[in-house]
Design a protein around this motif. Structure first.
Motif, PDB file in Angstrom:
ATOM      1  N   SER A  72      -9.098 -63.114  30.112  1.00 35.01           N
ATOM      2  CA  SER A  72      -9.431 -61.721  29.053  1.00 35.01           C
ATOM      3  C   SER A  72     -10.103 -61.087  30.520  1.00 35.01           C
ATOM      4  O   SER A  72     -10.482 -61.124  31.352  1.00 35.01           O
ATOM      5  N   SER A  73      -9.486 -59.446  30.900  1.00 31.82           N
ATOM      6  CA  SER A  73     -10.095 -58.891  31.512  1.00 31.82           C
ATOM      7  C   SER A  73     -11.306 -57.974  31.275  1.00 31.82           C
ATOM      8  O   SER A  73     -12.168 -57.507  32.523  1.00 31.82           O
ATOM      9  N   GLU A  74     -12.091 -58.200  29.786  1.00 34.20           N
ATOM     10  CA  GLU A  74     -12.981 -57.637  29.946  1.00 34.20           C
ATOM     11  C   GLU A  74     -14.520 -58.242  30.210  1.00 34.20           C
ATOM     12  O   GLU A  74     -14.434 -59.608  30.096  1.00 34.20           O
ATOM     13  N   VAL A  75     -15.054 -57.854  30.639  1.00 41.36           N
ATOM     14  CA  VAL A  75     -16.839 -58.473  30.687  1.00 41.36           C
ATOM     15  C   VAL A  75     -17.656 -57.934  29.659  1.00 41.36           C
ATOM     16  O   VAL A  75     -17.759 -57.268  29.671  1.00 41.36           O
ATOM     17  N   VAL A  76     -18.061 -59.445  29.698  1.00 43.52           N
ATOM     18  CA  VAL A  76     -19.111 -59.348  28.620  1.00 43.52           C
ATOM     19  C   VAL A  76     -19.924 -59.896  29.016  1.00 43.52           C
ATOM     20  O   VAL A  76     -21.078 -59.867  28.062  1.00 43.52           O
ATOM     21  N   TYR A  77     -20.231 -60.100  29.822  1.00 35.59           N
ATOM     22  CA  TYR A  77     -22.149 -59.681  30.391  1.00 35.59           C
ATOM     23  C   TYR A  77     -22.679 -60.017  31.912  1.00 35.59           C
ATOM     24  O   TYR A  77     -20.936 -60.770  32.375  1.00 35.59           O
ATOM     25  N   GLY A  78     -23.499 -59.462  32.104  1.00 31.85           N
ATOM     26  CA  GLY A  78     -23.218 -59.527  33.980  1.00 31.85           C
ATOM     27  C   GLY A  78     -24.727 -59.981  34.561  1.00 31.85           C
ATOM     28  O   GLY A  78     -25.677 -60.204  33.523  1.00 31.85           O
ATOM     29  N   VAL A  79     -25.341 -60.569  35.131  1.00 28.96           N
ATOM     30  CA  VAL A  79     -26.020 -61.234  35.926  1.00 28.96           C
ATOM     31  C   VAL A  79     -26.571 -60.751  37.484  1.00 28.96           C
ATOM     32  O   VAL A  79     -25.363 -60.492  37.966  1.00 28.96           O
ATOM     33  N   ILE A  80     -27.777 -60.638  37.524  1.00 22.50           N
ATOM     34  CA  ILE A  80     -28.193 -60.501  39.350  1.00 22.50           C
ATOM     35  C   ILE A  80     -28.994 -60.700  39.796  1.00 22.50           C
ATOM     36  O   ILE A  80     -29.312 -62.012  39.232  1.00 22.50           O
ATOM     37  N   TRP A  81     -28.176 -61.213  41.349  1.00 21.48           N
ATOM     38  CA  TRP A  81     -28.741 -61.810  42.219  1.00 21.48           C
ATOM     39  C   TRP A  81     -28.830 -61.135  43.186  1.00 21.48           C
ATOM     40  O   TRP A  81     -28.859 -60.432  43.571  1.00 21.48           O
ATOM     41  N   PRO A  82     -30.397 -60.953  43.233  1.00 23.15           N
ATOM     42  CA  PRO A  82     -31.336 -60.144  44.055  1.00 23.15           C
ATOM     43  C   PRO A  82     -31.726 -60.569  45.732  1.00 23.15           C
ATOM     44  O   PRO A  82     -31.574 -61.235  45.234  1.00 23.15           O
ATOM     45  N   LEU A  83     -31.565 -60.216  46.221  1.00 26.39           N
ATOM     46  CA  LEU A  83     -31.663 -60.788  48.052  1.00 26.39           C
ATOM     47  C   LEU A  83     -32.919 -59.708  48.201  1.00 26.39           C
ATOM     48  O   LEU A  83     -33.120 -58.062  47.782  1.00 26.39           O
ATOM     49  N   TYR A  84     -33.992 -60.206  48.363  1.00 28.55           N
ATOM     50  CA  TYR A  84     -35.339 -60.122  49.095  1.00 28.55           C
ATOM     51  C   TYR A  84     -35.961 -59.248  50.528  1.00 28.55           C
ATOM     52  O   TYR A  84     -34.694 -59.733  51.747  1.00 28.55           O
ATOM     53  N   ASP A  85     -36.944 -58.967  50.889  1.00 28.64           N
ATOM     54  CA  ASP A  85     -37.113 -58.500  51.922  1.00 28.64           C
ATOM     55  C   ASP A  85     -36.868 -59.298  52.927  1.00 28.64           C
ATOM     56  O   ASP A  85     -36.446 -58.263  54.685  1.00 28.64           O
ATOM     57  N   ARG A  86     -36.596 -60.321  53.551  1.00 26.29           N
ATOM     58  CA  ARG A  86     -36.386 -61.382  54.111  1.00 26.29           C
ATOM     59  C   ARG A  86     -34.868 -62.320  54.192  1.00 26.29           C
ATOM     60  O   ARG A  86     -34.761 -62.594  54.790  1.00 26.29           O
ATOM     61  N   GLU A  87     -34.353 -61.446  53.593  1.00 25.92           N
ATOM     62  CA  GLU A  87     -32.522 -61.430  53.464  1.00 25.92           C
ATOM     63  C   GLU A  87     -31.967 -60.275  53.729  1.00 25.92           C
ATOM     64  O   GLU A  87     -32.080 -59.317  53.441  1.00 25.92           O
ATOM     65  N   SER A  88     -30.618 -60.664  54.654  1.00 21.09           N
ATOM     66  CA  SER A  88     -29.719 -59.840  54.996  1.00 21.09           C
ATOM     67  C   SER A  88     -28.440 -59.811  55.187  1.00 21.09           C
ATOM     68  O   SER A  88     -27.976 -61.489  55.492  1.00 21.09           O
ATOM     69  N   VAL A  89     -27.235 -59.457  54.567  1.00 18.07           N
ATOM     70  CA  VAL A  89     -25.984 -59.730  54.986  1.00 18.07           C
ATOM     71  C   VAL A  89     -24.983 -58.602  55.740  1.00 18.07           C
ATOM     72  O   VAL A  89     -25.050 -57.799  54.873  1.00 18.07           O
ATOM     73  N   ALA A  90     -24.434 -58.969  56.880  1.00 20.48           N
ATOM     74  CA  ALA A  90     -24.089 -58.314  57.737  1.00 20.48           C
ATOM     75  C   ALA A  90     -22.883 -57.677  56.283  1.00 20.48           C
ATOM     76  O   ALA A  90     -21.844 -58.225  55.699  1.00 20.48           O
ATOM     77  N   ASN A  91     -21.801 -56.370  56.680  1.00 21.81           N
ATOM     78  CA  ASN A  91     -20.728 -56.164  55.676  1.00 21.81           C
ATOM     79  C   ASN A  91     -20.062 -56.592  56.314  1.00 21.81           C
ATOM     80  O   ASN A  91     -18.902 -56.732  54.588  1.00 21.81           O
ATOM     81  N   ASP A  92     -19.624 -57.282  56.587  1.00 18.22           N
ATOM     82  CA  ASP A  92     -18.389 -57.612  56.981  1.00 18.22           C
ATOM     83  C   ASP A  92     -18.467 -59.806  56.868  1.00 18.22           C
ATOM     84  O   ASP A  92     -18.134 -59.771  56.628  1.00 18.22           O
ATOM     85  N   ALA A  93     -19.644 -59.621  56.608  1.00 20.92           N
ATOM     86  CA  ALA A  93     -19.729 -61.494  55.873  1.00 20.92           C
ATOM     87  C   ALA A  93     -20.297 -61.266  53.362  1.00 20.92           C
ATOM     88  O   ALA A  93     -20.456 -62.454  53.826  1.00 20.92           O
ATOM     89  N   LEU A  94     -20.277 -60.083  53.879  1.00 19.79           N
ATOM     90  CA  LEU A  94     -20.308 -60.351  52.367  1.00 19.79           C
ATOM     91  C   LEU A  94     -19.440 -61.330  51.181  1.00 19.79           C
ATOM     92  O   LEU A  94     -20.314 -61.831  50.414  1.00 19.79           O
TER      93      LEU A  94
END
Length: 403
Positions: free
Chosen positions: A312-334
């Protein structure tokens, strides 16, 4: 707690520019003597801002250094946190060193994680365990009689400094903690979240605060202290959190432990979500399909994880994985799975550990959209659209949110 993520740039004030310049100079220093010079200048400026509750200047300086010099950002963040969570106070012509402690409890449940006023027996057990397992023999302790959720914690360096000062007085004078707790904000109901007991430890300046700093025979290594703490506090915390599984972390300085607890709860949020969906809609982990995408305006501030039933393509639930102040991800490495420390690799590992084997990963940065009607976060589907997560019509109506 203070959680910093960079914001769009604004015109800097002279105070911001001075903080940034001092932080960059300290980061570039090549000797301990020069370190001391720049650190003293930086601390004087920060202390003046903390005393005047001018948090906006500190936040703006953190924003600017985060964008232009990550080493300077680390330096400035460390100095601001140190001044907020520790101090030296004179009492009866003697100086006392004080550190604000966070005592984290990383919990998850299928029901609800309690918060609120601490029963007397838990306060007494916590004090006894701190004295026997954590604090040095000459140290004094003060404990706030409240079990905090993350949304009830101080949200800035300035607020944290005020809390440190209040607990420092109570610890040194062995007096009652004088704080207004009746107006505490409501706790958001989530199934995986940290809880905190906040305390302060004080000792005469120059003497150890903690058992792992003490000389023999009082000395006790951190690992031994952690085991003793967990064994001693298991029963009191279990009585406080019925129906919850939890892990007790070693009591440590406030900001360090807040970050650690925030990070440790993220994989538990995924586990709690999978357990919840199994019990609510009757789908085993192998029957779930997940889509993961990074969300943010200019950079990734969080990852959002969509759960669907396989086929099924329907999204039934979601979870957020927050990034904190000393975590960063380059936009070409997401979407990076090569680096073991990358958020996407950690999320993929957490999903696998929870029994979910069908995971689709987006390499694009999504706009951090919210539902116009209810304000809920939108989650990615396989086609690259951000959509509302909706439980099936026959699922229970009222369900807690996830972290």
């Amino acid at each position: 707690m203070a959680v910093h993520r960079t914001k769009p740039s604004q015109r800097s004030s002279p105070d911001v520019e001075r903080l940034v310049a001092d932080a960059i100079s300290l980061a570039a220093s090549g000797s301990h003597i020069e370190d001391q010079f720049w650190e003293e200048r930086l601390n004087v400026r920060l202390m003046r801002l903390l005393k005047s509750q001018n948090q906006n200047v500190i936040d703006a300086a953190l924003d600017q250094t985060f964008r232009i010099n990550i080493v300077a950002f680390e330096v400035l963040a460390d100095c601001a946190e140190t001044l907020a969570e520790s101090l030296t106070m004179e009492h009866e012509k003697h100086n006392w060193d004080v550190v604000l402690l966070a005592l984290p409890i990383v919990a998850h449940t299928r029901y609800q994680i309690p918060s609120g006023a601490l029963p007397i027996h838990v306060i007494e057990s916590t004090a006894a365990a701190l004295h026997s397992q954590i604090a040095s023999p000459d140290a004094r302790i003060a404990i706030i009689p409240w079990l905090y959720s993350i949304d009830q914690m101080p949200h800035s360096h300035s607020q944290t400094r005020l809390l440190t000062e209040a607990l420092a007085n109570a610890a040194i004078l062995s007096s009652e903690v004088k704080l207004e707790l009746r107006e505490m904000s409501e706790t958001i109901a989530v199934l995986a979240d940290p809880r905190f007991i906040i305390a302060a430890v004080a000792a005469p300046s120059g003497s150890p605060l903690f058992r792992w700093q003490a000389e023999a025979p009082a000395r006790q290594e951190r690992g031994v202290s952690l085991i003793g703490w967990q064994n001693t506090m298991q029963e009191p915390i279990a009585s406080l959190l019925p129906g919850c599984e939890f892990e007790l972390l070693l009591p440590e300085a406030y900001f360090t432990n807040c970050r650690l607890a925030d990070k440790l709860v993220r994989p538990l949020s995924i586990k709690a979500a999978v357990n919840f969906l199994e019990s609510t809609i009757g789908v085993l982990p192998v029957g779930l399909s997940c889509v993961v995408g990074a969300f943010g305006e200019d950079q990734a501030d969080e990852y959002r994880i969509s759960f669907s039933v396989k086929g099924s393509s329907e999204v039934v639930y979601g979870v957020i994985w927050p990034l904190y102040d000393r975590e960063s991800v380059a936009n070409d490495a997401l979407n990076d799975l090569v680096d073991d420390d990358s958020p996407m690799k950690r999320i993929a590992d957490a999903l696998r550990d929870a029994g979910v084997d069908d995971v689709f990963r987006h390499a694009m940065l999504f706009d951090p959209e919210l539902c116009d009607d209810c304000g809920a976060p939108l989650f990615p589907d396989r086609s690259g659209e951000a959509v509302h997560a909706e439980l099936p019509d026959d699922a229970p109506v009222q369900q807690p949110l996830f972290h």
